[in-house]
Design an enzyme around this catalytic site. Sequence first.
Site, mmCIF file in Angstrom:
data_model
loop_
_atom_site.group_PDB
_atom_site.id
_atom_site.type_symbol
_atom_site.label_atom_id
_atom_site.label_comp_id
_atom_site.label_asym_id
_atom_site.label_seq_id
_atom_site.Cartn_x
_atom_site.Cartn_y
_atom_site.Cartn_z
ATOM 1 N N GLY A 253 0.907 -1.356 -0.035
ATOM 2 C CA GLY A 253 0.165 0.202 -0.084
ATOM 3 C C GLY A 253 0.775 1.202 -0.225
ATOM 4 O O GLY A 253 0.538 2.170 0.600
ATOM 5 N N ASP B 193 -2.701 3.547 19.374
ATOM 6 C CA ASP B 193 -3.319 3.513 20.690
ATOM 7 C C ASP B 193 -2.514 4.000 21.888
ATOM 8 O O ASP B 193 -2.988 4.763 22.651
ATOM 9 C CB ASP B 193 -4.072 2.116 20.615
ATOM 10 C CG ASP B 193 -4.683 1.812 19.369
ATOM 11 O OD1 ASP B 193 -5.570 2.613 18.777
ATOM 12 O OD2 ASP B 193 -4.517 0.765 18.787
ATOM 13 N N HIS C 176 -7.263 -3.900 18.202
ATOM 14 C CA HIS C 176 -7.072 -2.458 17.502
ATOM 15 C C HIS C 176 -8.506 -2.179 17.046
ATOM 16 O O HIS C 176 -8.827 -2.385 15.720
ATOM 17 C CB HIS C 176 -5.841 -2.342 16.322
ATOM 18 C CG HIS C 176 -6.246 -1.014 15.731
ATOM 19 N ND1 HIS C 176 -5.803 0.086 16.397
ATOM 20 C CD2 HIS C 176 -6.407 -0.760 14.607
ATOM 21 C CE1 HIS C 176 -5.849 1.083 15.593
ATOM 22 N NE2 HIS C 176 -6.179 0.756 14.427
HETATM 23 P P1 NDP Z 1 -4.333 4.543 4.365
HETATM 24 O O1 NDP Z 1 -2.588 4.503 3.966
HETATM 25 O O2 NDP Z 1 -4.763 5.897 4.880
HETATM 26 O O3 NDP Z 1 -4.478 3.127 5.170
HETATM 27 C C1 NDP Z 1 -3.962 2.087 5.043
HETATM 28 C C2 NDP Z 1 -4.604 1.064 6.127
HETATM 29 O O4 NDP Z 1 -4.110 1.557 7.322
HETATM 30 C C3 NDP Z 1 -6.164 1.238 6.233
HETATM 31 O O5 NDP Z 1 -6.503 -0.197 6.141
HETATM 32 C C4 NDP Z 1 -6.326 1.770 7.266
HETATM 33 O O6 NDP Z 1 -7.349 1.151 8.016
HETATM 34 C C5 NDP Z 1 -5.225 1.299 8.123
HETATM 35 N N1 NDP Z 1 -4.896 1.981 9.461
HETATM 36 C C6 NDP Z 1 -4.512 1.484 10.422
HETATM 37 N N2 NDP Z 1 -4.277 2.223 11.590
HETATM 38 C C7 NDP Z 1 -4.750 3.371 11.127
HETATM 39 C C8 NDP Z 1 -5.011 4.813 11.686
HETATM 40 N N3 NDP Z 1 -4.568 5.067 12.738
HETATM 41 N N4 NDP Z 1 -5.190 5.801 10.647
HETATM 42 C C9 NDP Z 1 -5.633 5.414 9.438
HETATM 43 N N5 NDP Z 1 -5.286 4.369 9.102
HETATM 44 C C10 NDP Z 1 -5.087 3.255 9.610
HETATM 45 O O7 NDP Z 1 -5.031 4.282 3.135
HETATM 46 P P2 NDP Z 1 -4.982 4.755 1.672
HETATM 47 O O8 NDP Z 1 -6.395 4.500 0.949
HETATM 48 O O9 NDP Z 1 -4.571 6.062 1.526
HETATM 49 O O10 NDP Z 1 -3.968 3.934 0.869
HETATM 50 C C11 NDP Z 1 -4.069 2.538 0.868
HETATM 51 C C12 NDP Z 1 -3.020 2.021 -0.345
HETATM 52 O O11 NDP Z 1 -3.083 0.541 -0.495
HETATM 53 C C13 NDP Z 1 -3.544 2.426 -1.749
HETATM 54 O O12 NDP Z 1 -2.818 2.727 -2.375
HETATM 55 C C14 NDP Z 1 -4.225 0.893 -2.333
HETATM 56 O O13 NDP Z 1 -3.716 0.926 -3.749
HETATM 57 C C15 NDP Z 1 -3.243 0.104 -1.479
HETATM 58 N N6 NDP Z 1 -3.536 -1.363 -1.458
HETATM 59 C C16 NDP Z 1 -2.374 -2.198 -1.691
HETATM 60 C C17 NDP Z 1 -2.756 -3.498 -1.754
HETATM 61 C C18 NDP Z 1 -1.328 -4.139 -1.976
HETATM 62 O O14 NDP Z 1 -0.306 -3.807 -1.944
HETATM 63 N N7 NDP Z 1 -1.598 -5.532 -2.421
HETATM 64 C C19 NDP Z 1 -3.781 -4.141 -1.232
HETATM 65 C C20 NDP Z 1 -4.909 -3.247 -1.050
HETATM 66 C C21 NDP Z 1 -4.525 -1.852 -1.060
HETATM 67 P P3 NDP Z 1 -9.008 2.091 7.876
HETATM 68 O O15 NDP Z 1 -9.267 1.884 6.656
HETATM 69 O O16 NDP Z 1 -9.760 1.166 8.714
HETATM 70 O O17 NDP Z 1 -8.525 3.257 8.614
#
Ligand code: NDP
Length: 328
Positions: free
Chosen positions: A11, A159, A187
């Site tokens: 991600g 947290d 979490h």
């Molecule tokens: P973020 O980078 O903001 O968040 C990523 C993950 O972290 C989410 O699941 C989010 O959960 C989690 N998270 C955990 N703790 C926290 C916190 N305290 N605050 C915020 N988030 C937290 O998400 P984006 O949408 O900006 O980016 C996700 C990226 O992942 C995208 O670029 C997408 O393409 C990629 N992706 C890659 C995959 C892979 O490499 N195979 C698979 C799926 C997605 P929550 O949403 O519950 O807050």
Amino acid sequence: PRTPVNVTVTGAAGQIGYALLFRIASGHLLGPDTPVRLRLLEITPALSAAEGTAMELDDCAFPLLSGIDISDDPNVAFDGANVALLVGARPRTKGMERGDLLEANGGIFKPQGKAINDHAADDVKVLVVGNPANTNALIARAAAPDVPAERFTAMTRLDHNRALSQLSKKTGVPVSEIRRLTIWGNHSATQYPDIFHAEVAGKNAAEAVADEQWLANEFIPTVAKRGAAIIEARGASSAASAANAAIDHVHTWVNGTPDGDWTSMAVPSDGSYGVPEGLISSFPVTTAGGEYRIVQGLDVNEFSRTRIDASVTELTEEREAVRALGLI
Ligand code: NDP
């Protein structure tokens, strides 16, 4: 020069990834003497955005950054990984049932676990950040039978840091003088931030606060719902603080906890404190020599017991759900 440590980030093109990669490359994850090679995993449509981030990383000319590889294939991205930060996940969208969310994440974390099993370095350490983090870690771990189970962890350090900060505000004691705080459980909104064993400036925190009303009705909900409060205020979810906590988690795991203190990490349970074995649940842990240990022998009072049990019950239900889906 030392051999670079391979750090895989999934991600990588997301919000947290953007806040995380620059700090890894500047030496905050592993220290100022350890060169790193970044291996970025993204889904195919986000590869171009990841390339853009890599261009910016190049433009920082970080002395410790020995290279960047980008891939949409977990078998490539986890090849030789020493540290794996699993950030990318499928967020819950409106109208989505919990089963759908777990299934969508199973489709991500199962193949990633298998790729870690087959390709990562022998010393791999895994931190899952993407939510539902504890259960995503469970899915990845189950798909990696050749990797010692204890290498799969999930993040509750944000947290923990949030709780430190709230307790500091309440008591007027700086965070540097607060020790032994604990996040227990999942979490999620059921997590339990425990101050009964914490110390503020050498005094027991619960006694120093002496305000059970504040503890039950302000402190615990403020910590547990902080993510939502940030979305409300900022119009976007917490990213820099989440990235910072991921850095803290791995840094502490690698470099150790200070004498007389501990931290919080979600790790596979060994049955301690009545948490069913194998669940990835947050505990107080000390670290040394690159390994962690669950702190033993703490008294758990009635107030804490009820709350730990509630969060652990939720984790048990998530495990049943992913088992029913054939994900573990
Ligand atoms: P973020 O980078 O903001 O968040 C990523 C993950 O972290 C989410 O699941 C989010 O959960 C989690 N998270 C955990 N703790 C926290 C916190 N305290 N605050 C915020 N988030 C937290 O998400 P984006 O949408 O900006 O980016 C996700 C990226 O992942 C995208 O670029 C997408 O393409 C990629 N992706 C890659 C995959 C892979 O490499 N195979 C698979 C799926 C997605 P929550 O949403 O519950 O807050």
